[in-house]
Write a protein that holds these residues in place. Sequence first.
Motif, mmCIF file in Angstrom:
data_model
loop_
_atom_site.group_PDB
_atom_site.id
_atom_site.type_symbol
_atom_site.label_atom_id
_atom_site.label_comp_id
_atom_site.label_asym_id
_atom_site.label_seq_id
_atom_site.Cartn_x
_atom_site.Cartn_y
_atom_site.Cartn_z
ATOM 1 N N THR A 100 0.834 -1.205 0.000
ATOM 2 C CA THR A 100 0.000 0.000 0.000
ATOM 3 C C THR A 100 0.869 1.256 0.000
ATOM 4 O OG1 THR A 100 -1.652 -1.223 1.286
ATOM 5 C CG2 THR A 100 -1.914 1.162 1.159
ATOM 6 N N PHE A 101 1.972 1.220 0.714
ATOM 7 C CA PHE A 101 2.832 2.397 0.867
ATOM 8 C C PHE A 101 4.086 2.342 -0.011
ATOM 9 C CE2 PHE A 101 0.036 3.299 4.243
ATOM 10 C CZ PHE A 101 0.223 4.629 4.609
ATOM 11 N N ALA A 102 4.046 1.553 -1.078
ATOM 12 C CA ALA A 102 5.234 1.365 -1.912
ATOM 13 C C ALA A 102 5.758 2.670 -2.503
ATOM 14 C CB ALA A 102 4.918 0.381 -3.041
ATOM 15 N N VAL A 106 8.566 8.077 -2.024
ATOM 16 C CA VAL A 106 9.379 7.820 -3.220
ATOM 17 C C VAL A 106 9.066 8.819 -4.323
ATOM 18 C CG1 VAL A 106 9.926 6.130 -5.025
ATOM 19 C CG2 VAL A 106 9.541 5.362 -2.664
ATOM 20 N N ILE A 107 7.785 9.087 -4.541
ATOM 21 C CA ILE A 107 7.378 9.919 -5.675
ATOM 22 C C ILE A 107 6.979 11.328 -5.223
ATOM 23 C CG2 ILE A 107 6.546 7.892 -6.916
ATOM 24 C CD1 ILE A 107 3.666 8.846 -6.261
ATOM 25 N N GLU A 116 2.847 6.985 -12.558
ATOM 26 C CA GLU A 116 2.836 5.913 -13.554
ATOM 27 C C GLU A 116 4.184 5.214 -13.650
ATOM 28 O OE1 GLU A 116 0.346 5.971 -17.184
ATOM 29 O OE2 GLU A 116 0.424 8.147 -16.915
ATOM 30 N N ALA A 117 5.272 5.982 -13.526
ATOM 31 C CA ALA A 117 6.613 5.400 -13.616
ATOM 32 C C ALA A 117 6.882 4.409 -12.499
ATOM 33 C CB ALA A 117 7.659 6.517 -13.595
ATOM 34 N N HIS A 118 6.129 4.510 -11.423
ATOM 35 C CA HIS A 118 6.298 3.603 -10.279
ATOM 36 C C HIS A 118 5.102 2.658 -10.135
ATOM 37 C CE1 HIS A 118 9.362 6.629 -9.325
ATOM 38 N NE2 HIS A 118 9.948 5.676 -8.635
ATOM 39 N N GLY A 119 4.493 2.302 -11.253
ATOM 40 C CA GLY A 119 3.458 1.267 -11.254
ATOM 41 C C GLY A 119 2.037 1.742 -11.144
ATOM 42 N N LEU A 188 -0.742 8.568 3.662
ATOM 43 C CA LEU A 188 -1.065 8.083 2.322
ATOM 44 C C LEU A 188 -1.620 9.211 1.459
ATOM 45 C CD1 LEU A 188 -3.242 6.751 0.191
ATOM 46 C CD2 LEU A 188 -1.121 5.497 0.581
ATOM 47 N N MET A 189 -2.537 9.987 2.019
ATOM 48 C CA MET A 189 -3.129 11.079 1.233
ATOM 49 C C MET A 189 -2.116 12.163 0.906
ATOM 50 S SD MET A 189 -6.995 11.524 2.762
ATOM 51 C CE MET A 189 -6.504 11.642 4.487
ATOM 52 N N GLU A 190 -1.190 12.407 1.809
ATOM 53 C CA GLU A 190 -0.173 13.427 1.560
ATOM 54 C C GLU A 190 0.962 12.917 0.677
ATOM 55 O OE1 GLU A 190 -0.847 15.705 5.857
ATOM 56 O OE2 GLU A 190 1.160 14.986 5.314
ATOM 57 N N GLY A 191 1.184 11.593 0.677
ATOM 58 C CA GLY A 191 2.325 11.055 -0.041
ATOM 59 C C GLY A 191 2.024 10.329 -1.335
ATOM 60 N N ASP A 192 0.803 9.777 -1.476
ATOM 61 C CA ASP A 192 0.439 9.039 -2.690
ATOM 62 C C ASP A 192 -1.070 9.118 -2.917
ATOM 63 O OD1 ASP A 192 0.581 7.437 -4.952
ATOM 64 O OD2 ASP A 192 0.747 5.552 -3.836
ATOM 65 N N PRO A 193 -1.612 10.315 -3.072
ATOM 66 C CA PRO A 193 -3.064 10.470 -3.166
ATOM 67 C C PRO A 193 -3.681 9.837 -4.405
ATOM 68 C CG PRO A 193 -1.967 12.517 -3.763
ATOM 69 C CD PRO A 193 -0.907 11.594 -3.213
ATOM 70 N N LEU A 194 -2.917 9.719 -5.475
ATOM 71 C CA LEU A 194 -3.466 9.152 -6.706
ATOM 72 C C LEU A 194 -3.804 7.673 -6.549
ATOM 73 C CD1 LEU A 194 -1.127 10.973 -9.235
ATOM 74 C CD2 LEU A 194 -3.581 11.347 -8.959
#
Length: 508
Positions: A100-102, A106-107, A116-119, A188-194
Amino acid sequence: MKIYVPADAAARALGADAVVQAITDEAARRGLSPRIIRNGSRGMIWLEPLVELETAEGRVAFGPFVPGDAAALFETPEAHPKALGLTEEIPYLKRQTRLTFARVGVIEPTALADYEAHGGLVGLRKALSMTGEQILDVVTQSGLRGRGGAGFPTGIKWKTVANAPADQKYIVCNADEGDSGTFADRMLMEGDPLSLIEGMVIAGIGCGATRGYVYIRSEYPDAIAVMNRAVATARDAGLLGDAVLGSGFAFDIEVRVGAGAYVCGEETSLLNSLEGQRGVVRAKPPLPALEGFMGKPTVVNNVLSLATVPVIFARGAEYYRDFGIGRSRGTMPLQIAGNVQFGGLFETAFGLSLGEIVNDIGGGTATGRPVKAVQVGGPLGAYFPPSMFDTPFGYEEFGAKEGLIGHAGIVVFDDNTDMLAMARFAMEFCAIESCGKCTPCRIGSVRGAETLDRIAAGDATAVPLLKDLCQTMKLGSLCALGGFTPYPVLSALTHFPDDFACHKEAAE
């Protein structure tokens, strides 16, 4: 030259913005123009602000960084006093299973190309090639369960909504993260919201819903801002709107902000608030899956549940199901907090013992004193003593011992803690936050706090009254607030009787 500095709320609270300014000023003095990327946090809070420098070997970490460390970053980074080596090789991070936090940390959070570049979007593209029934089967086969409370099977909830006849259906994300010791939703929302947006779109396709809402607590201004930017980015890129990625499926999302009521973390109270009504619990049945938002079939899932869905579709139901124990499948982002040496987020498969989490991963208490108790599941969770540290981290395993995992907030206390005072806090918290709908919650919590005060004053006859009161609250409340408040109280009384007896002795 790329330099990463988190814009995560925890990192900012620890001085990340001042660090960015110091790095910017130092670079200008040297005639340099590095690209500074504000990413999410890697979750190692004791190392924040964590600065990362991109090198040919990978990203190198420095932390905890202060403004005065900026100059050395541009001289000999490998000799920097705060150098930690390659970020991915830091033991705390390396031993995790990040699904979930991959991408978090990172991005660049709202950069679609980076996502997209990270899956990113692999799962959504697969889902768009499937029927609704196939999507529901994948979610069911994965074993994914709700990550916000009772751990209800996600596939069953989605199937109920999909099979309900209606002209309109909704996907609602419960981001009202109010439990003490929890911060995974915010991260999660602050780091990978998409990833959350992608998961909600997949849920919409599977259930036949065309509208989604993200209900965020008002105390999360950074998460609100990032989510709004992410929704705008997704809409501009065709991930939301009348034709998702050029398909015939329409789905859009709106961010809504709560007003600070803890009870709105309960799904029916949240729905009332979302409709503009007072945030009070609804009686069930009818279930929200049949009559939810605006009386229509509604999926209500936690942030982590929905953000995990893209992983399941990208890698397959079997891949995800292979992690975990018993009926607790996949991974869980543990939030380790309180009096602990290494506080932060740690994503791992279900099954580690509580002792491994607290003593091995968390490093024991920050004070160096013995661990006395650990509360899992927020302010409504039971207190577990070290004698119960062999309990495997799983829904049924904790439930068998009168505990709950909830949102996986783990709060550690050392041997200086007065457990009677903690029990009283639980009752007082319920009294303050009760919506008033249920008599056992509204009145029982007030009487409970008074009864605990009697015990503190040395009245031993109040102990059986407290036990009876707790049993009444467990049986008579419509939502978890009143129904689970007895768990920390009874566990404190059961496992730490000396903390109650010493007050009696003192009074005598």
